[in-house]
Enzyme design. Sequence first.
Site, PDB file in Angstrom:
ATOM      1  N   LEU A  13       1.767 -18.257 -28.424  1.00 60.17           N
ATOM      2  CA  LEU A  13       1.840 -16.622 -27.981  1.00 60.17           C
ATOM      3  C   LEU A  13       0.800 -16.448 -27.010  1.00 60.17           C
ATOM      4  CD1 LEU A  13       1.542 -15.559 -31.830  1.00 60.17           C
ATOM      5  CD2 LEU A  13       3.716 -15.788 -30.461  1.00 60.17           C
ATOM      6  N   SER A 131      12.595 -18.918 -16.432  1.00 61.31           N
ATOM      7  CA  SER A 131      12.023 -18.470 -15.167  1.00 61.31           C
ATOM      8  C   SER A 131      11.838 -16.882 -15.069  1.00 61.31           C
ATOM      9  CB  SER A 131      12.726 -18.847 -13.719  1.00 61.31           C
ATOM     10  OG  SER A 131      12.115 -18.484 -12.654  1.00 61.31           O
ATOM     11  N   LYS A 185      16.077 -26.460 -14.027  1.00 61.46           N
ATOM     12  CA  LYS A 185      14.468 -25.481 -13.798  1.00 61.46           C
ATOM     13  C   LYS A 185      13.597 -26.160 -12.773  1.00 61.46           C
ATOM     14  CE  LYS A 185      11.470 -22.356 -14.270  1.00 61.46           C
ATOM     15  NZ  LYS A 185      10.207 -22.574 -14.158  1.00 61.46           N
ATOM     16  N   HIS A 188      14.913 -25.619  -9.605  1.00 64.61           N
ATOM     17  CA  HIS A 188      14.473 -24.270  -9.252  1.00 64.61           C
ATOM     18  C   HIS A 188      13.317 -24.096  -8.580  1.00 64.61           C
ATOM     19  CE1 HIS A 188      12.403 -20.527 -10.296  1.00 64.61           C
ATOM     20  NE2 HIS A 188      13.643 -19.761 -10.253  1.00 64.61           N
ATOM     21  N   ASN A 189      12.206 -24.872  -9.368  1.00 63.74           N
ATOM     22  CA  ASN A 189      10.805 -24.726  -8.817  1.00 63.74           C
ATOM     23  C   ASN A 189      10.645 -25.450  -7.347  1.00 63.74           C
ATOM     24  OD1 ASN A 189      10.477 -23.694 -11.191  1.00 63.74           O
ATOM     25  ND2 ASN A 189       8.466 -24.508 -11.614  1.00 63.74           N
ATOM     26  N   GLU A 192      11.901 -23.057  -5.213  1.00 67.49           N
ATOM     27  CA  GLU A 192      10.715 -22.106  -5.014  1.00 67.49           C
ATOM     28  C   GLU A 192       9.581 -22.490  -4.045  1.00 67.49           C
ATOM     29  OE1 GLU A 192       9.445 -20.545  -8.998  1.00 67.49           O
ATOM     30  OE2 GLU A 192       7.352 -21.396  -8.523  1.00 67.49           O
TER      31      GLU A 192
HETATM   32  C1  6PG Z   1       9.127 -19.569 -12.822  1.00 67.20           C
HETATM   33  C2  6PG Z   1       7.974 -20.218 -12.006  1.00 67.20           C
HETATM   34  C3  6PG Z   1       6.892 -20.626 -13.254  1.00 67.20           C
HETATM   35  C4  6PG Z   1       5.642 -20.964 -12.668  1.00 67.20           C
HETATM   36  C5  6PG Z   1       5.702 -22.271 -11.909  1.00 67.20           C
HETATM   37  C6  6PG Z   1       4.410 -22.248 -10.832  1.00 67.20           C
HETATM   38  O1  6PG Z   1      10.209 -19.912 -12.536  1.00 67.20           O
HETATM   39  O2  6PG Z   1       8.727 -18.510 -13.412  1.00 67.20           O
HETATM   40  O3  6PG Z   1       8.347 -21.204 -11.227  1.00 67.20           O
HETATM   41  O4  6PG Z   1       7.561 -21.714 -14.022  1.00 67.20           O
HETATM   42  O5  6PG Z   1       4.928 -20.153 -12.192  1.00 67.20           O
HETATM   43  O6  6PG Z   1       5.387 -23.465 -12.663  1.00 67.20           O
HETATM   44  O7  6PG Z   1       4.600 -23.416 -10.576  1.00 67.20           O
HETATM   45  P1  6PG Z   1       3.215 -24.017  -9.666  1.00 67.20           P
HETATM   46  O8  6PG Z   1       2.035 -24.052 -10.514  1.00 67.20           O
HETATM   47  O9  6PG Z   1       3.540 -25.585  -9.417  1.00 67.20           O
HETATM   48  O10 6PG Z   1       3.150 -23.447  -8.448  1.00 67.20           O
END
Ligand code: 6PG
Length: 472
Positions: A13, A131, A185, A188-189, A192
Amino acid sequence: MGDERYEVGMIGLGVMGRNLVLNMADHGHSVVGYDRDPSQVAALQQAVQASHRVVGASTLEEFVEKLASPRAIMMMVPAGPPVDAVIRELLPYLQAGDLLIDGGNSYFKDTDLRSQALASKGILYLGVGISGGEEGARHGPSLMPGGPREGYERVRPLFEAIAAKVHGEPCVAYLGPGSAGHYVKMVHNGIEYGLMQLIAETYDVMKRGLYLDDDALHAIYARWNQTELQSYLLEITAQIFRKVDPHTGKRLIDVILDEAAQKGTGMWTSQSALELQVPTPTIDLAVAMRNLSTYKSERTAIARLVNGPSPHFSGEPSLLIQQLSGALYAGMILTYAQGMALLYHASGVYQYGLNLEAVARIWRGGCIIRAALLEEIRAAYQGRQAPSHLLLNPRLARAVMDRQEDLRNVIHVAVELGLPVPGFMASLAYWDAYRSEWLPANLIQAQRDYFGAHTYERIDEKGVFHTRWEEA
Ligand code: 6PG
């Protein structure tokens, strides 16, 4: 009321878990929450509203007892050993037919191992990428579920209710078996990381090359965010430059240390890409630059020893700013293209059966890489002739082609000023290589055959050939 059974359970939580519970409750779903830390259970109970059907449990046994059977339990705990620890503790209370969901950023190979081990006990296991951070969890994340379809169908109404909506469509779709959701995912990262690096490079060029102050940077990013570049990451970037640090009265950005941390998902993306032999150079460089940023004391020492060129730009600043926006859009397309290409190949190797149109669709809202560009990407994957690579889509290829001069000019300026733009350089090199019908790999074949008799192929004859190169 004492023996009321709840629809879904949440273990963990913290920020994400608590906000997902509240989001579920907003949509009329009943939830039991559990956390090893009683203060987190108390924090949840504090946050629930009168209309919510949410209860906290103080032990795992009580938590499981409060759930309707077959049970649906989601874990929102840190990736790695904590997930295995929760599964181990929970297992004695579970029965065949129960559904366990990992909503964390778990490594996809771990998800496969866990789902296989649980399948042998008749327990359904979903690996779900989530995400959108705290805000997304509370008001609508993008959800990337993978695992047995039967398990997904059970929570589909819940997931569709809590997900972000774009034009009424929920940002969730069943992605495929096993670790499909966690793989998507992860990529996705990776994307990112690439996008963040490209934006950071535009910041560097404008800050150290054009000496723009934070107000000017705010205005530029806010303006860019009204264009084809519109994206969540630009939106928050614009906001960042306005934030004042209450301790010093300075802009907060200017008192933040220039060392970027990471939890590993970008690195996993690059590792997987290398393993599957899919080039993802912009993402790789983004990971490398986060790593390089952490060598602050060495950078400081070297900066005292050596000089680069003076970062003084003598051209027209407004033109460079315009070129930066074009370069950024091209870089964004190339970054998404690398991530999507990785998904395309991983889908074959791991038999995920990914629908890339669905992936682009569920990334349009709720998640960190949401951007106007994803509408274009989604459109590229629509229909029966979905391309194997985004650059094979004429509109997207054209969009990069039309901005390649911007990319070249920005890199040219940065090189002259001695400012590092490896994300842009990698993106341009990817473009120049991928669009080349001929590459110098014939020389590499010849070298391999010369020193190691590794053989080579010819352009004019089928088969493999070896030459004794040293013979006259
Ligand atoms: C999301 C983000 C989330 C997280 C990352 C940050 O999609 O909401 O990607 O999963 O903020 O894991 O990644 P780092 O700590 O590797 O930058």
